[in-house]
Design a protein around this motif. Structure first.
Motif, PDB file in Angstrom:
ATOM      1  N   ALA A  26     -33.236  78.589  15.608  1.00  0.00           N
ATOM      2  CA  ALA A  26     -33.372  78.119  14.232  1.00  0.00           C
ATOM      3  C   ALA A  26     -33.285  76.599  14.163  1.00  0.00           C
ATOM      4  N   ASP A  27     -32.361  76.003  14.923  1.00  0.00           N
ATOM      5  CA  ASP A  27     -32.242  74.542  14.955  1.00  0.00           C
ATOM      6  C   ASP A  27     -33.546  73.909  15.423  1.00  0.00           C
ATOM      7  N   ALA A  28     -34.117  74.455  16.497  1.00  0.00           N
ATOM      8  CA  ALA A  28     -35.362  73.898  17.041  1.00  0.00           C
ATOM      9  C   ALA A  28     -36.489  74.018  16.026  1.00  0.00           C
ATOM     10  N   ALA A  29     -36.565  75.154  15.339  1.00  0.00           N
ATOM     11  CA  ALA A  29     -37.608  75.346  14.332  1.00  0.00           C
ATOM     12  C   ALA A  29     -37.446  74.368  13.176  1.00  0.00           C
ATOM     13  N   ILE A  30     -36.214  74.134  12.767  1.00  0.00           N
ATOM     14  CA  ILE A  30     -35.945  73.207  11.663  1.00  0.00           C
ATOM     15  C   ILE A  30     -36.331  71.779  12.043  1.00  0.00           C
ATOM     16  N   THR A  77     -38.776  66.743   1.640  1.00  0.00           N
ATOM     17  CA  THR A  77     -37.599  67.308   1.002  1.00  0.00           C
ATOM     18  C   THR A  77     -36.989  68.372   1.903  1.00  0.00           C
ATOM     19  N   MET A  78     -35.726  68.638   1.692  1.00  0.00           N
ATOM     20  CA  MET A  78     -35.057  69.692   2.443  1.00  0.00           C
ATOM     21  C   MET A  78     -35.703  71.044   2.159  1.00  0.00           C
ATOM     22  N   GLY A  79     -36.175  71.237   0.909  1.00  0.00           N
ATOM     23  CA  GLY A  79     -36.827  72.483   0.556  1.00  0.00           C
ATOM     24  C   GLY A  79     -38.117  72.687   1.328  1.00  0.00           C
ATOM     25  N   THR A 111     -29.255  77.090   4.668  1.00  0.00           N
ATOM     26  CA  THR A 111     -29.093  77.014   6.129  1.00  0.00           C
ATOM     27  C   THR A 111     -29.153  75.564   6.588  1.00  0.00           C
ATOM     28  N   LEU A 112     -30.075  74.790   6.006  1.00  0.00           N
ATOM     29  CA  LEU A 112     -30.175  73.374   6.363  1.00  0.00           C
ATOM     30  C   LEU A 112     -28.903  72.629   5.991  1.00  0.00           C
TER      31      LEU A 112
END
Length: 226
Positions: free
Chosen positions: A20-24, A41-43, A55-56
């Motif tokens: 998930a971190d890598a995808a983000i 934006t974070m969204g 999650t972010l």
């Protein structure tokens, strides 16, 4: 080379997912390329990464922290090869660094955070700690190898040695970033060879038509990028 995941306070509950971190972080870089800093934006990042916005925020306090970490993991890809001489090692890592800067996600993300940091001291500190300080190990590693080979003298004073490392890093990183991103000129094998000659032998040698014999031999053995 191992990359460092973003730091956060210890939390109870489900552990973090490296995937998930890598995808983000990948989604963050893609958003920067497509939207630019001001519109990111974070969204948008959450949507691209396929995760909830909460999650972010559990991982990063805001956009600044997220973008810096997205850039930092790219620079963690850099490795210093051991090609048998300081000249060959420097030329190789310069070309590797330049190739990384050619990638749209690296170029866009780095320019964005640097520009924004001129107005944000906290962001500037995060860049210094998360990107610059993390990459100085390459200089330390190259210096130690060169000292073991007898190419460089040992510096017994730790403070003097630390200042030397800072200077070497600033010269190499500054020259390559300026050439690639500011001047928008190619960092090819010939430029890398001439830059390394200037770095290791000084202005007098760099202006000479013939490089020192030892340097010329090292340069012929170093890898060249077409």
């Amino acid at each position: 080379m191992l990359s460092r995941s973003p730091t956060e306070p210890t939390r109870s509950g489900r552990p973090r997912s490296a995937e998930a971190d890598a995808a983000i972080l990948e989604a963050t870089r893609a958003s920067l390329v497509d939207l630019g800093w001001s519109k990111l934006t974070m969204g948008d990042v959450a949507t691209r990464a396929g995760v909830a916005k909460t999650t972010l925020y559990r991982r990063w306090a805001g956009k600044n922290e997220l973008v810096v970490d997205a850039v930092a993991v790219l620079f963690d890809e850099l490795e210093l090869p051991d090609l048998g001489s300081l000249a060959a090692d420097v030329q190789a890592v310069v070309l590797q660094f330049a190739a990384l800067l050619e990638r749209p996600e690296t170029k866009t993300a780095l320019m964005a955070v640097v520009a924004e940091s001129t107005r944000d001291e906290a962001l500037r500190d995060r860049i210094r700690n998360s990107i610059v300080a993390r990459q100085k190990h390459l200089v330390l590693q190259g210096r130690e190898r060169a000292q073991d080979r007898g190419e460089l003298q040992l510096e017994p004073d730790p403070e003097v040695a630390a200042r030397t490392v800072d200077l070497i890093f600033d010269v190499i990183a500054g020259a390559v970033v300026h050439r690639a991103l500011v001047s928008a000129e190619p960092v090819d094998a010939d430029w890398a060879r001439r830059f390394t000659l200037l770095l290791l032998s000084g202005l007098g040698a760099a202006s000479s038509q013939e490089p020192p014999r030892a340097f010329a031999q090292d340069s012929q053995e170093s890898p060249r990028r077409s």
